[in-house]
Write a protein that holds these residues in place. Structure first.
Motif, PDB file in Angstrom:
ATOM      1  N   THR B 211       0.843  -1.184   0.000  1.00  0.00           N
ATOM      2  CA  THR B 211       0.000   0.000   0.000  1.00  0.00           C
ATOM      3  C   THR B 211       0.881   1.238   0.000  1.00  0.00           C
ATOM      4  OG1 THR B 211      -1.385  -1.276   1.457  1.00  0.00           O
ATOM      5  CG2 THR B 211      -1.947   1.041   1.178  1.00  0.00           C
ATOM      6  N   ILE B 212       1.890   1.249   0.865  1.00  0.00           N
ATOM      7  CA  ILE B 212       2.763   2.416   0.944  1.00  0.00           C
ATOM      8  C   ILE B 212       3.462   2.601  -0.396  1.00  0.00           C
ATOM      9  CG2 ILE B 212       4.694   3.478   2.156  1.00  0.00           C
ATOM     10  CD1 ILE B 212       3.995   1.850   4.588  1.00  0.00           C
ATOM     11  N   PHE B 213       3.944   1.476  -0.939  1.00  0.00           N
ATOM     12  CA  PHE B 213       4.625   1.547  -2.236  1.00  0.00           C
ATOM     13  C   PHE B 213       3.713   2.199  -3.267  1.00  0.00           C
ATOM     14  CE2 PHE B 213       6.154   0.253  -6.289  1.00  0.00           C
ATOM     15  CZ  PHE B 213       7.523   0.078  -6.130  1.00  0.00           C
ATOM     16  N   ASN B 214       2.490   1.737  -3.309  1.00  0.00           N
ATOM     17  CA  ASN B 214       1.571   2.268  -4.323  1.00  0.00           C
ATOM     18  C   ASN B 214       1.273   3.743  -4.109  1.00  0.00           C
ATOM     19  OD1 ASN B 214       1.461  -0.115  -5.663  1.00  0.00           O
ATOM     20  ND2 ASN B 214      -0.343  -0.859  -4.575  1.00  0.00           N
ATOM     21  N   ILE B 216       3.246   5.950  -2.837  1.00  0.00           N
ATOM     22  CA  ILE B 216       4.396   6.731  -3.297  1.00  0.00           C
ATOM     23  C   ILE B 216       4.469   6.678  -4.817  1.00  0.00           C
ATOM     24  CG2 ILE B 216       6.892   7.018  -3.159  1.00  0.00           C
ATOM     25  CD1 ILE B 216       6.790   5.543  -0.471  1.00  0.00           C
ATOM     26  N   ASP B 217       4.210   5.497  -5.371  1.00  0.00           N
ATOM     27  CA  ASP B 217       4.297   5.319  -6.819  1.00  0.00           C
ATOM     28  C   ASP B 217       3.278   6.185  -7.544  1.00  0.00           C
ATOM     29  OD1 ASP B 217       5.306   4.295  -9.111  1.00  0.00           O
ATOM     30  OD2 ASP B 217       4.224   2.394  -9.018  1.00  0.00           O
ATOM     31  N   TYR B 218       2.002   5.996  -7.277  1.00  0.00           N
ATOM     32  CA  TYR B 218       1.059   6.853  -7.980  1.00  0.00           C
ATOM     33  C   TYR B 218       0.341   7.920  -7.180  1.00  0.00           C
ATOM     34  CZ  TYR B 218      -1.275   2.155  -8.307  1.00  0.00           C
ATOM     35  OH  TYR B 218      -1.725   0.883  -8.150  1.00  0.00           O
ATOM     36  N   TYR B 232       4.560   7.305 -13.538  1.00  0.00           N
ATOM     37  CA  TYR B 232       3.486   8.272 -13.388  1.00  0.00           C
ATOM     38  C   TYR B 232       4.021   9.694 -13.407  1.00  0.00           C
ATOM     39  CZ  TYR B 232       1.211   3.988 -12.236  1.00  0.00           C
ATOM     40  OH  TYR B 232       0.747   2.708 -12.304  1.00  0.00           O
ATOM     41  N   GLY B 233       5.188   9.866 -14.020  1.00  0.00           N
ATOM     42  CA  GLY B 233       5.722  11.197 -14.204  1.00  0.00           C
ATOM     43  C   GLY B 233       6.579  11.689 -13.054  1.00  0.00           C
TER      44      GLY B 233
END
Ligand code: HEM
Lengths: 219, 385
Positions: B211-214, B216-218, B232-233
């Motif tokens: 969840t944390i990864f996601n 930060i990722d998006y 995601y830019g």
């Protein structure tokens, strides 16, 4: 002597009737695109057979799945061939199902009187994809684990029931033994049972109605 | 189709059947040829291409780039067109419509015409859909970055240290140096937004690494958290994000114990009573954790950058902010939370730890040296970070 045995069996099993209704029937002249359905069927059966062999050694547990696959690939005689066919067969099957669908679409074969054949076909397409999805996790390698992590987390975005679908698929909040066993059970029991039942209906309809003819320009 | 049309179709079909062939052997023969050819293809693929081997699943290796089976790629690619709050359109609405359209096809497309030339609409819609699926699949396979070598995956200690640096650079300006959150000051567009703490059990217990990864990722764009993932830019690679997550987990989740070496490697060295702190050993690690997030280019900081010794000493419109030996230097007064012409207390949201304030003071007092002094004759080479 042999003839006597055969007629004894025929009297009881109705072999000639089967021969007459299924094999010895007239069908319109069709082209090679009409082989896609039987090619799909063949690949499906092949997946079933190779899959059964794989379950002899495969262990659906996070600690053993990876090693059991390794064992199949390196120790079991022709294990690599069985797994290779099952692996590539899955991709080929998706291609043939899809092309078979396009063939029936472009020839208008979904129209009267074959509507139900088409509808059962759509279910078979979805089930085939479901087989691919559940089978992908079973090797329990990085690729399998992370693809399934992402795919199952995507289901969370489905309005209202998303979180439920996600936990139902994962058997919890994270991928675990439960997830693997669930996917395994879906892959070898639940989905195949549905596939067999629906393929049965599909083929019954194909034989009963007869394969469509190639539409002429004025049709 | 009305009754007359049905009848016409049946007649035509019977005629075609009469002119046709026998299922056995004519049709079966073709079917067997194709099936056998496919069987050969499979054996060749299994023998000469094989199944690529993959490392075993490692739930802690969040830097792995997920790759779905190729025939699902188009779905993943499709989702990129429905970012953020629209995601459910891509995951639910579009697939449901597509499946219903397929299932119900024979019930809404009921015209009697079957030749493709007579069905322009149906044929073009399906062709476009197929072209779309093919195009999305190709795009997805081109844009998925190659898997990073898994041999270079860092140890947990390395990850934590790398993660700490990245966190210091990218996240502190909003989340605070200890993940304490609070009100955001001086970040354009987010002034006054109050951020929940990341370093609390409330947060760490309820979020998985994924969840944390996601997040930060998006990002969580609706709440002001921008996406950091390259896809995601943002600026961060997946391995970077993985390192940040590892750092956060080991540092703020009190259920996990941080490895001793990691704690040691990440710590600011303590000072003996007579030591003079140096930039390289003491001040730089503090700056990296508490200051650079804002004091880097493209931030509101009166042009005071702090990424190198030179910048710390000389940059900024109120330069010099550090005057060796002078405890009235701007930095010291601001760290002591005075309001002066050059600006207000620093860091804006929360006072530095007392030990770190002491390091700053003793460093400036001691002449603000770049390297440790004791061994002036042989300046110790500083290990690269
Ligand atoms: C596991 C998947 C499937 C199997 C094993 C299968 C098998 C077959 C076979 C053997 C035939 C007769 C030969 C032929 O037309 O090629 C057939 C006909 C047909 N199939 Fe399938 N099929 C599958 C999936 C589908 C799908 C996904 C669709 C469409 C959505 C579909 C729609 C049809 C239709 C409409 C016919 C009648 C064709 C005609 O009479 O011209 N099938 N299927």
């Amino acid at each position: 002597m042999a003839a006597k045995w055969i007629s004894w069996l025929d009297e009881r099993l109705g072999l000639t009737t089967i021969y007459r209704t299924i094999l010895d029937r007239k069908v319109p002249k069709v082209n090679w695109f009409f082989t896609l359905g039987s090619a799909t069927l063949f690949l499906g059966v092949l997946q079933g057979l190779t899959g059964i062999f794989l379950t002899v050694y495969y262990v659906p547990h996070p600690e053993q799945a990876y090693d059991s696959i390794n064992y199949i690939m390196t120790e079991v005689s022709f294990g690599w061939l069985i797994r290779g066919i099952h692996h590539w067969g899955a991709s080929l099957l998706v291609i043939t199902v899809f092309l078979h669908m396009l063939r029936t679409f472009f020839y208008g074969a979904y129209k009267y009187p074959r509507e139900i054949t088409w509808v059962t076909g759509v279910f078979l397409l979805l089930l085939t994809l479901g087989m691919g999805f559940t089978g992908y996790l079973l090797p329990w390698n990085q690729r399998a684990f992370w693809a399934t992590t992402v795919a199952t987390s995507i289901t969370e975005t489905v309005p209202f029931i998303g979180p439920f679908i996600n936990t139902a698929l994962r058997g919890g909040t994270e991928l675990s033994t439960l997830t693997l066993v669930r996917f395994f059970s879906a892959h070898i029991w639940i989905l195949p049972a549905l596939v067999v039942a629906i393929v049965g209906i599909h083929l019954y309809l194909v034989v009963r109605i007869g394969i469509s003819h190639v539409p002429a320009k004025d049709e | 189709m009305d009754q007359a049309e049905k009848k016409r179709y049946e007649e035509r079909y019977q005629a075609e059947k009469q002119r046709g062939e026998k299922f056995f052997p004519d049709i079966i023969y073709k079917d067997l040829v194709v099936s056998f050819a496919l069987f050969l293809v499979l054996i060749l693929l299994a023998t000469f291409v094989g199944v690529s081997s993959e490392p075993p699943a490692d739930p802690s290796d969040t830097s792995y780039i997920p790759r779905p089976e190729w025939y699902f790629l188009f779905l993943f690619e499709l989702l990129k067109y429905f970012p953020g709050q629209l995601e459910w359109v891509g995951t639910t609405v579009v697939p449901v419509i597509a499946i219903l359209a397929l299932l119900l096809l024979p019930f809404y497309d009921r015209g009697p015409l079957r030749h493709w030339r007579k069905r322009p609409i149906a044929i073009s819609v399906m062709s476009l859909a197929v072209a779309g699926i093919v195009a999305l699949t190709i795009m997805a396979s081109i844009t998925t970055p190659p898997q990073e070598e898994f041999s270079v995956v860092a140890s947990v200690t390395d990850e934590i240290v790398i993660g700490q640096d990245l966190y210091g650079l990218h996240c502190v300006e909003c989340h605070g140096s200890e993940g304490e959150g609070g009100e955001i000051v001086s970040v354009e567009g987010l002034e006054g937004v109050v951020v929940d703490p990341l370093n609390a059990p409330d947060f760490m217990y309820t979020r998985t690494d994924d969840t944390i990864f996601n997040v930060i990722d998006y990002g969580q764009q609706d709440l002001g958290m921008q996406p950091f993932g390259k896809a995601y830019g943002g600026e961060l690679q997946r391995s970077d994000i993985g390192a940040i997550v590892t750092f956060m987990r080991y540092t703020w989740d009190d259920r996990v114990e941080i490895p001793q070496e990691a704690a040691a490697a990440g710590a600011v060295p303590t000072l003996g009573p007579d030591d003079i702190p140096s930039y390289s050993l003491h001040v730089e690690p503090i700056i990296r954790r508490t200051c650079v997030s804002c004091h880097r280019p493209n931030r509101e900081n009166n042009e005071y950058l702090m990424q190198t010794y030179d910048e710390v000493m000389n940059s900024g419109i109120n330069a010099p902010n550090v005057i060796p030996g002078d405890l009235n230097s701007n930095v010291i007064r601001m760290i002591l939370r005075e309001e002066i012409e050059a600006g207000g207390p620093m860091p804006p949201t929360r006072a530095l730890k007392a030990e770190w304030v002491e390091i700053w003071i003793r460093w400036v007092e001691g002449g603000a040296p770049e390297f440790p002094l004791e061994s002036t004759d042989t300046p110790e080479p500083t290990p690269a970070p």
